[in-house]
Write a protein that holds these residues in place. Sequence first.
Motif, mmCIF file in Angstrom:
data_model
loop_
_atom_site.group_PDB
_atom_site.id
_atom_site.type_symbol
_atom_site.label_atom_id
_atom_site.label_comp_id
_atom_site.label_asym_id
_atom_site.label_seq_id
_atom_site.Cartn_x
_atom_site.Cartn_y
_atom_site.Cartn_z
ATOM 1 N N GLU A 51 11.493 -2.665 -10.878
ATOM 2 C CA GLU A 51 11.479 -3.347 -9.585
ATOM 3 C C GLU A 51 12.343 -4.594 -9.588
ATOM 4 O OE1 GLU A 51 7.056 -2.202 -7.933
ATOM 5 O OE2 GLU A 51 7.231 -3.638 -9.574
ATOM 6 N N CYS A 52 12.355 -5.310 -10.714
ATOM 7 C CA CYS A 52 13.219 -6.491 -10.848
ATOM 8 C C CYS A 52 13.083 -7.045 -12.260
ATOM 9 C CB CYS A 52 12.840 -7.567 -9.826
ATOM 10 S SG CYS A 52 14.045 -8.937 -9.745
ATOM 11 N N GLU A 53 14.213 -7.344 -12.881
ATOM 12 C CA GLU A 53 14.168 -8.059 -14.153
ATOM 13 C C GLU A 53 13.507 -9.415 -13.929
ATOM 14 O OE1 GLU A 53 15.018 -6.965 -17.012
ATOM 15 O OE2 GLU A 53 16.586 -5.440 -16.810
ATOM 16 N N VAL A 54 12.697 -9.830 -14.883
ATOM 17 C CA VAL A 54 11.976 -11.093 -14.698
ATOM 18 C C VAL A 54 12.940 -12.272 -14.534
ATOM 19 C CG1 VAL A 54 11.689 -11.528 -17.176
ATOM 20 C CG2 VAL A 54 10.080 -12.511 -15.544
ATOM 21 N N SER A 55 14.079 -12.225 -15.204
ATOM 22 C CA SER A 55 15.022 -13.340 -15.115
ATOM 23 C C SER A 55 15.714 -13.405 -13.761
ATOM 24 C CB SER A 55 16.079 -13.231 -16.224
ATOM 25 O OG SER A 55 16.863 -12.054 -16.060
ATOM 26 N N TRP A 56 15.641 -12.332 -12.981
ATOM 27 C CA TRP A 56 16.279 -12.317 -11.664
ATOM 28 C C TRP A 56 15.317 -12.686 -10.544
ATOM 29 C CZ3 TRP A 56 18.930 -6.821 -11.914
ATOM 30 C CH2 TRP A 56 19.836 -6.800 -12.988
ATOM 31 N N MET A 57 14.041 -12.782 -10.840
ATOM 32 C CA MET A 57 13.040 -12.993 -9.797
ATOM 33 C C MET A 57 13.169 -14.395 -9.193
ATOM 34 S SD MET A 57 9.770 -11.187 -11.681
ATOM 35 C CE MET A 57 8.601 -11.993 -10.592
ATOM 36 N N ARG A 58 13.420 -14.453 -7.894
ATOM 37 C CA ARG A 58 13.520 -15.731 -7.182
ATOM 38 C C ARG A 58 12.119 -16.161 -6.770
ATOM 39 N NH1 ARG A 58 18.488 -17.071 -5.413
ATOM 40 N NH2 ARG A 58 17.614 -18.291 -3.707
ATOM 41 N N VAL A 59 11.684 -17.288 -7.296
ATOM 42 C CA VAL A 59 10.298 -17.683 -7.070
ATOM 43 C C VAL A 59 10.208 -19.017 -6.338
ATOM 44 C CG1 VAL A 59 8.078 -18.158 -8.169
ATOM 45 C CG2 VAL A 59 9.576 -16.384 -9.095
ATOM 46 N N GLY A 60 10.813 -20.056 -6.875
ATOM 47 C CA GLY A 60 10.693 -21.385 -6.272
ATOM 48 C C GLY A 60 9.605 -22.201 -6.949
ATOM 49 N N ASP A 61 9.169 -23.248 -6.284
ATOM 50 C CA ASP A 61 8.139 -24.147 -6.800
ATOM 51 C C ASP A 61 6.770 -23.539 -6.513
ATOM 52 O OD1 ASP A 61 6.453 -26.205 -7.535
ATOM 53 O OD2 ASP A 61 7.579 -27.759 -6.468
ATOM 54 N N VAL A 62 6.016 -23.237 -7.576
ATOM 55 C CA VAL A 62 4.723 -22.575 -7.404
ATOM 56 C C VAL A 62 3.560 -23.562 -7.250
ATOM 57 C CG1 VAL A 62 5.463 -20.523 -8.645
ATOM 58 C CG2 VAL A 62 4.373 -22.368 -9.904
ATOM 59 N N SER A 63 3.797 -24.833 -7.520
ATOM 60 C CA SER A 63 2.688 -25.785 -7.466
ATOM 61 C C SER A 63 2.085 -25.973 -6.080
ATOM 62 C CB SER A 63 3.115 -27.137 -8.047
ATOM 63 O OG SER A 63 4.275 -27.619 -7.413
ATOM 64 N N PRO A 64 2.823 -25.774 -4.968
ATOM 65 C CA PRO A 64 2.158 -25.869 -3.659
ATOM 66 C C PRO A 64 0.989 -24.905 -3.490
ATOM 67 C CG PRO A 64 4.520 -26.046 -3.363
ATOM 68 C CD PRO A 64 4.291 -25.686 -4.814
ATOM 69 N N LEU A 65 0.965 -23.832 -4.256
ATOM 70 C CA LEU A 65 -0.176 -22.917 -4.188
ATOM 71 C C LEU A 65 -1.458 -23.625 -4.612
ATOM 72 C CD1 LEU A 65 1.551 -19.764 -5.719
ATOM 73 C CD2 LEU A 65 0.780 -20.011 -3.346
ATOM 74 N N LEU A 66 -1.356 -24.504 -5.586
ATOM 75 C CA LEU A 66 -2.543 -25.231 -6.039
ATOM 76 C C LEU A 66 -2.999 -26.253 -5.000
ATOM 77 C CD1 LEU A 66 -1.635 -25.694 -9.797
ATOM 78 C CD2 LEU A 66 -3.310 -24.133 -8.815
ATOM 79 N N THR A 67 -2.049 -26.862 -4.347
ATOM 80 C CA THR A 67 -2.401 -27.807 -3.290
ATOM 81 C C THR A 67 -3.055 -27.094 -2.116
ATOM 82 O OG1 THR A 67 -0.560 -29.233 -3.947
ATOM 83 C CG2 THR A 67 -1.485 -29.574 -1.748
ATOM 84 N N ALA A 68 -2.533 -25.914 -1.777
ATOM 85 C CA ALA A 68 -3.054 -25.167 -0.629
ATOM 86 C C ALA A 68 -4.425 -24.567 -0.903
ATOM 87 C CB ALA A 68 -2.078 -24.059 -0.245
ATOM 88 N N TYR A 69 -4.720 -24.286 -2.176
ATOM 89 C CA TYR A 69 -5.984 -23.627 -2.535
ATOM 90 C C TYR A 69 -6.756 -24.515 -3.531
ATOM 91 C CZ TYR A 69 -4.120 -19.431 -0.322
ATOM 92 O OH TYR A 69 -3.608 -18.534 0.588
ATOM 93 N N PRO A 70 -7.431 -25.529 -3.058
ATOM 94 C CA PRO A 70 -8.120 -26.458 -3.963
ATOM 95 C C PRO A 70 -9.281 -25.829 -4.717
ATOM 96 C CG PRO A 70 -8.654 -26.944 -1.671
ATOM 97 C CD PRO A 70 -7.543 -25.957 -1.650
ATOM 98 N N GLU A 71 -9.756 -24.657 -4.280
ATOM 99 C CA GLU A 71 -10.848 -23.984 -4.973
ATOM 100 C C GLU A 71 -10.354 -22.918 -5.958
ATOM 101 O OE1 GLU A 71 -13.995 -25.011 -4.555
ATOM 102 O OE2 GLU A 71 -13.155 -26.530 -3.215
ATOM 103 N N LEU A 72 -9.044 -22.763 -6.092
ATOM 104 C CA LEU A 72 -8.501 -21.732 -6.979
ATOM 105 C C LEU A 72 -8.905 -22.012 -8.425
ATOM 106 C CD1 LEU A 72 -6.605 -19.269 -6.380
ATOM 107 C CD2 LEU A 72 -4.755 -20.632 -7.366
ATOM 108 N N GLU A 73 -9.280 -20.960 -9.134
ATOM 109 C CA GLU A 73 -9.704 -21.098 -10.523
ATOM 110 C C GLU A 73 -8.745 -20.447 -11.512
ATOM 111 O OE1 GLU A 73 -13.646 -19.519 -10.676
ATOM 112 O OE2 GLU A 73 -14.490 -21.096 -9.409
ATOM 113 N N VAL A 74 -7.997 -19.452 -11.064
ATOM 114 C CA VAL A 74 -7.075 -18.724 -11.933
ATOM 115 C C VAL A 74 -5.741 -18.588 -11.213
ATOM 116 C CG1 VAL A 74 -6.607 -16.577 -13.183
ATOM 117 C CG2 VAL A 74 -8.971 -17.423 -12.968
#
Length: 316
Positions: free
Chosen positions: A111-134
């Motif tokens: 589906e995609c080589e891991v080195s080609w995966m365009r992701v961006g800054d993932v830390s906003p996910l933690l800000t958006a989900y303050p109850e996230l555990e994993v």
Amino acid sequence: MTFGSHAETFAGRPVVQVPADGPLPVVAGPVCWRIADWHFDEGSQKVALSEQFRERLDRFVDQAGDRVEALVVGAWGYAAFHQAPIAQLCAAAPRLPRLRALFLGDMTVEECEVSWMRVGDVSPLLTAYPELEVLRVRGGEDFTFSPVRHDRLRTLSVQSGGLSREFVGAVLDSELPALTHLDLWLGTDDYGGDTAVSDLDALLAGKLFPALRRLGLRNAEIADDLAAALATAPVVRRLERLDLSLGTLSDEGLAALLAGQSLTHLTTLDLHHHFLSEEAVARVTAALPGVEVDVSEPQEADEDDGEIYRYTAVSE
């Protein structure tokens, strides 16, 4: 090794695929939903989220958002052409009030080589989900993190063929008081993995993450250097599990690790995918009789014109 299959379980739950259309399947007991939409858009300019994926995720959240506790996000179109749906997931947070476990980037090499995966800054996910555990994230290109404070996160796993020192530094600059399990795939310099042992000094000194009990410094071409540093690292004394798997660990690194502080308090020492001799394997298992030592998947080094080459499990 590359990523040859999708996750079958995540956060202790079986993974159930969200269908392309129609109602969700009936499930018995807690599950982890997986949403993906792989398609190759040759005309993409590599700048935007796939509209096709956007619609699929919105439809799923409308169907089941208030019941979803664990979510795996697979292909968001062709990940080398389309950005990860981080902003969309953040915007959907009010409609996913029970989400506690998230895996972003569950893709196979086809589906995609891991080195080609365009992701961006993932830390906003933690800000958006303050109850996230994993939180588990996988990526390579444009893969970043910003320092955050999160009071509930227990597990953070970052999978990459090359993790930059900037990414690692931002993780270590974060305040994660509940973190018990940190898993960093450091990778190789050829794919951006320029983290050095010295960049981990505060972590190894035990100054960070007071609840930490499981540490993975995995898929690392600097595995021998890490083993030597861990031999005297104060953080090891409070660990239950130490994971140096998927890297290039050799007899030299293992000898340094075993020559240091006692490891008999560990429940698990994971070294699978290694470059150890049979004698070294026998030595580590004999030295730690009460510890579950995983020395499976031995590898053979390559030799070319007198040079020895050892490879991490995941790079490109």
